[in-house]
Design a protein around this motif. Structure first.
Motif, PDB file in Angstrom:
ATOM      1  N   PHE B 108       1.103  -1.154   0.105  1.00 39.34           N
ATOM      2  CA  PHE B 108      -0.065  -0.178  -0.108  1.00 39.34           C
ATOM      3  C   PHE B 108       0.788   0.954   0.053  1.00 39.34           C
ATOM      4  CE2 PHE B 108      -2.728   3.023   1.751  1.00 39.34           C
ATOM      5  CZ  PHE B 108      -4.072   2.886   1.288  1.00 39.34           C
ATOM      6  N   GLY B 111      -0.245   7.969   1.815  1.00 39.35           N
ATOM      7  CA  GLY B 111      -0.063   9.246   1.677  1.00 39.35           C
ATOM      8  C   GLY B 111      -0.645  10.464   2.291  1.00 39.35           C
ATOM      9  N   GLU B 112      -0.908  10.161   3.779  1.00 33.11           N
ATOM     10  CA  GLU B 112      -1.416  11.279   4.342  1.00 33.11           C
ATOM     11  C   GLU B 112      -0.404  12.600   4.504  1.00 33.11           C
ATOM     12  OE1 GLU B 112      -4.652  11.304   6.102  1.00 33.11           O
ATOM     13  OE2 GLU B 112      -4.871   9.984   4.687  1.00 33.11           O
ATOM     14  N   ARG B 160     -20.223  -2.588  16.746  1.00 33.96           N
ATOM     15  CA  ARG B 160     -20.563  -2.500  15.454  1.00 33.96           C
ATOM     16  C   ARG B 160     -21.793  -1.510  15.771  1.00 33.96           C
ATOM     17  NH1 ARG B 160     -21.640  -6.009  10.786  1.00 33.96           N
ATOM     18  NH2 ARG B 160     -23.576  -5.207   9.834  1.00 33.96           N
ATOM     19  N   GLU B 162     -25.193   0.266  14.104  1.00 34.66           N
ATOM     20  CA  GLU B 162     -25.830   0.458  12.873  1.00 34.66           C
ATOM     21  C   GLU B 162     -26.504   1.981  12.686  1.00 34.66           C
ATOM     22  OE1 GLU B 162     -26.610  -2.242  11.225  1.00 34.66           O
ATOM     23  OE2 GLU B 162     -25.815  -3.606  12.544  1.00 34.66           O
ATOM     24  N   GLY B 165     -28.879   2.923   6.828  1.00 31.00           N
ATOM     25  CA  GLY B 165     -28.442   2.621   5.556  1.00 31.00           C
ATOM     26  C   GLY B 165     -27.105   2.198   5.812  1.00 31.00           C
ATOM     27  N   GLY B 166     -26.622   1.816   6.848  1.00 38.52           N
ATOM     28  CA  GLY B 166     -25.197   1.212   6.887  1.00 38.52           C
ATOM     29  C   GLY B 166     -24.901   0.977   8.313  1.00 38.52           C
ATOM     30  N   TYR B 167     -23.560   0.693   8.658  1.00 42.06           N
ATOM     31  CA  TYR B 167     -22.963   0.592   9.784  1.00 42.06           C
ATOM     32  C   TYR B 167     -21.708   0.843   9.995  1.00 42.06           C
ATOM     33  CZ  TYR B 167     -20.945  -3.395   7.720  1.00 42.06           C
ATOM     34  OH  TYR B 167     -19.974  -4.282   7.027  1.00 42.06           O
ATOM     35  N   GLU B 192     -14.672   0.272   9.801  1.00 43.53           N
ATOM     36  CA  GLU B 192     -15.053   0.065   8.630  1.00 43.53           C
ATOM     37  C   GLU B 192     -16.417   0.783   8.195  1.00 43.53           C
ATOM     38  OE1 GLU B 192     -14.443  -3.953   7.704  1.00 43.53           O
ATOM     39  OE2 GLU B 192     -16.097  -3.884   6.100  1.00 43.53           O
ATOM     40  N   VAL B 194     -19.803   1.549   6.348  1.00 46.61           N
ATOM     41  CA  VAL B 194     -20.270   1.066   5.131  1.00 46.61           C
ATOM     42  C   VAL B 194     -21.879   1.974   5.092  1.00 46.61           C
ATOM     43  CG1 VAL B 194     -21.892  -0.664   3.884  1.00 46.61           C
ATOM     44  CG2 VAL B 194     -19.706  -1.177   5.224  1.00 46.61           C
ATOM     45  N   GLY B 196     -24.560   2.971   2.685  1.00 48.29           N
ATOM     46  CA  GLY B 196     -25.270   2.524   0.980  1.00 48.29           C
ATOM     47  C   GLY B 196     -24.420   1.649   0.477  1.00 48.29           C
ATOM     48  N   HIS B 197     -23.819   1.765  -0.655  1.00 51.07           N
ATOM     49  CA  HIS B 197     -22.884   1.126  -1.134  1.00 51.07           C
ATOM     50  C   HIS B 197     -21.520   1.095  -0.981  1.00 51.07           C
ATOM     51  CE1 HIS B 197     -25.772   0.212  -4.926  1.00 51.07           C
ATOM     52  NE2 HIS B 197     -26.169  -0.411  -3.873  1.00 51.07           N
ATOM     53  N   VAL B 198     -21.226   2.462  -0.405  1.00 53.91           N
ATOM     54  CA  VAL B 198     -19.845   2.782  -0.235  1.00 53.91           C
ATOM     55  C   VAL B 198     -19.249   2.167   1.049  1.00 53.91           C
ATOM     56  CG1 VAL B 198     -18.210   4.605  -0.099  1.00 53.91           C
ATOM     57  CG2 VAL B 198     -20.642   4.917  -1.345  1.00 53.91           C
ATOM     58  N   ARG B 199     -18.183   1.381   0.977  1.00 51.25           N
ATOM     59  CA  ARG B 199     -17.429   0.725   2.006  1.00 51.25           C
ATOM     60  C   ARG B 199     -15.990   1.680   2.044  1.00 51.25           C
ATOM     61  NH1 ARG B 199     -13.871  -2.968   2.046  1.00 51.25           N
ATOM     62  NH2 ARG B 199     -13.341  -4.119   3.793  1.00 51.25           N
ATOM     63  N   ARG B 200     -15.548   1.848   3.089  1.00 52.80           N
ATOM     64  CA  ARG B 200     -14.332   2.663   3.421  1.00 52.80           C
ATOM     65  C   ARG B 200     -13.884   2.017   4.687  1.00 52.80           C
ATOM     66  NH1 ARG B 200     -14.365   8.974   3.123  1.00 52.80           N
ATOM     67  NH2 ARG B 200     -12.227   9.592   2.899  1.00 52.80           N
TER      68      ARG B 200
END
Lengths: 301, 301
Positions: B108, B111-112, B160, B162, B165-167, B192, B194, B196-200
DNA sequence: TCAATAGTGTCTATTAGACAGTATACC
DNA sequence: GGTATACTGTCTAATAGACACTATTGA
């Protein structure tokens, strides 16, 4: 926990050292980001009964300046000293697609010496997956034109040579990016050398019609990675609209993996990644299909 | 195939453009490589019957200069303008371990903006896996001391929350690197998100006792990746000597994965990655074990 | 009615998990 | 003999592949 006020050979504390530090001593490479922005689009069918065909699409821009003027390149740009790599990637993504808050992942950092004819440039490639229904593409300032190209990926041949204590496996992969009358093609040769315990993968551009820099390699790498990740993660849902049918989802898997899947096994496999809705497709010349959504709340890997 | 002699807005050909190109226009980040060099070592047992215990080890150097003087860091250094990233990584690896031609992989690129107090530095981390029997570690010039540390990796807690639309899933991971009397510890919080669709995925250093820069994050990331890759590739053999028993191989899997495996299932699973030899272990206080080698010539993934 | 897709049932082959049981060296 | 490890056999559960079959719509 906290660092002690240690002093170095010259008797300086860290604070003193940093104040006197001259950052300008060495010649430095430039750093850029290059974006692999994928989406899935549909092509309408002549036959009203048939489902629209889907295709994987990649965003390319036609270079408006030297070097590689007129050739097609991945969107990207220089990383400034006061922004993080990821911020630079998001900035580029936003400036090309006007969207933010989508799936983005660092893929690989390309550091060969001669990859940019202007000067030494090291480039981090990022992959973004976007739902086409959320898209409005626009060309940035440095791009003469930005457009979606349909991606074709075909393994032309795969050969294997046995060596003493290992082997060399070479795959020639034809990449085809096309958009109406424009067809860019190239061949990447992917060589995997195994010698004793050491495995090494190298990529070379064997043929190149219309791609700037080493972007063909980046494209091949990204598709390889996308194929891999699709099998063991949920990233594919980033390419889907909020509601979709299982057949649509299966098609997207199929175009990414480059092979057909059997419906029953597929449905079992993705069963707990999706959730039913009460809605159905309509106006198709065949049985309507239940619409599903991505099930975020599932206990994931 | 070949690029046409196109001219830009100023009427320059690419050649002319490149001759007049001034590469010194923008301020640039520095680029470094940081090496995660892993090996597996054995600790002799007091009981003659017992097998030596194995442990995963990572090479660290004690910094002899500011910044982080006295703290422990990954071996690494600046990438010069006339060497590729990979060459720089190999150079660093060689200068620390005196070995070449081992498994190495880019992990990886970090680049911070504030990750180095001296100036803006972007760093590519590379992981190398080496067989301890091939090793002679030495300290380079910039290192006061270079040594192997036993790696401990423990998930302290996993929570975790909730969201609409995510967690958000947060894991706190305790890393322990120790070597005789020295014990470096730290906690990395891995979040982590999440939506909607976006996971980061984000990593933060929550506690740090003795690690320079953001190297704790790099270590956590590397172990995470090593664990993942061990399950679906053959990289583990890079940590093994040329001949090994299946029990030894199983132990190495177990220390990397952090959990115990059942022997029959394990043997079935790795059966066609290895080949029998005619040799056996001896002088153990128990039944001798057949020695195996890595089977390079197998049709791999 | 029929083309085209949606969706299910089920048989089989393969793989993973669990655990009992046998084998064999060296002190 | 006893301890510690090496190794195999087999039952069961879970999963993947294959394919046949039924269901449903709009022109």
């Amino acid at each position: 926990m906290s660092r002690e006020p240690v002093t170095d050979r010259k008797g300086l504390t860290e604070e003193q050292f940093l104040q006197g530090y001259d950052a300008g001593m060495y010649e430095r490479p430039s750093v850029t980001v290059d974006m692999l922005i994928f989406t899935v689009m549909e092509r309408e069918q002549d036959n009203y009964r048939k489902l629209p065909e889907k295709s994987l699409q990649l965003l390319l821009i036609q270079r408006g300046e030297h070097p590689f003027l007129g050739q097609w390149a991945l969107p990207g740009g220089f990383v400034s000293v006061d922004e993080s790599l990821e911020d630079a990637a998001r900035r580029e993504l936003y400036s090309e697609t006007n969207i933010d808050n989508v799936y983005m992942e660092q893929l690989f950092t390309w550091g060969e010496v001669g990859r940019d004819p202007r000067m030494r440039v090291i480039s981090s490639s990022y992959m973004a997956l976007v739902d086409r229904t959320a898209l409005h593409v626009q060309a940035g300032d440095d791009a003469a034109d930005a457009d979606w190209f349909e991606v074709g990926y075909e393994v032309l041949e795969s050969s294997r040579k046995e060596l003493a204590g290992g082997y060399v496996q070479e795959e020639r992969i034809r990449l085809t990016l096309h958009k109406e009358e424009i067809a860019l093609t190239g061949v990447v040769s992917r060589t995997e050398t195994v010698q004793g315990h050491v495995r090494r993968v190298q990529r070379e551009i064997a043929e190149n019609n219309g791609f700037a820099f080493d972007h063909l390699k980046m494209i091949q790498y990204a598709i390889e990675r996308l194929r891999g990740k699709v099998e063991y993660t949920d990233i594919i849902f980033n390419l889907m609209p909020p509601l979709f049918t299982l057949s649509e989802l299966q098609r997207v898997y199929e175009i990414i993996l480059g092979r057909e899947l059997l419906a029953p096994a597929f449905r079992r496999k993705i069963a707990d990644s999706v959730a039913e809705t009460a809605e159905y497709t309509k106006d198709a010349g065949h049985r309507p299909s239940k619409l599903y959504r991505y099930r975020v709340d599932r206990d994931s890997n």
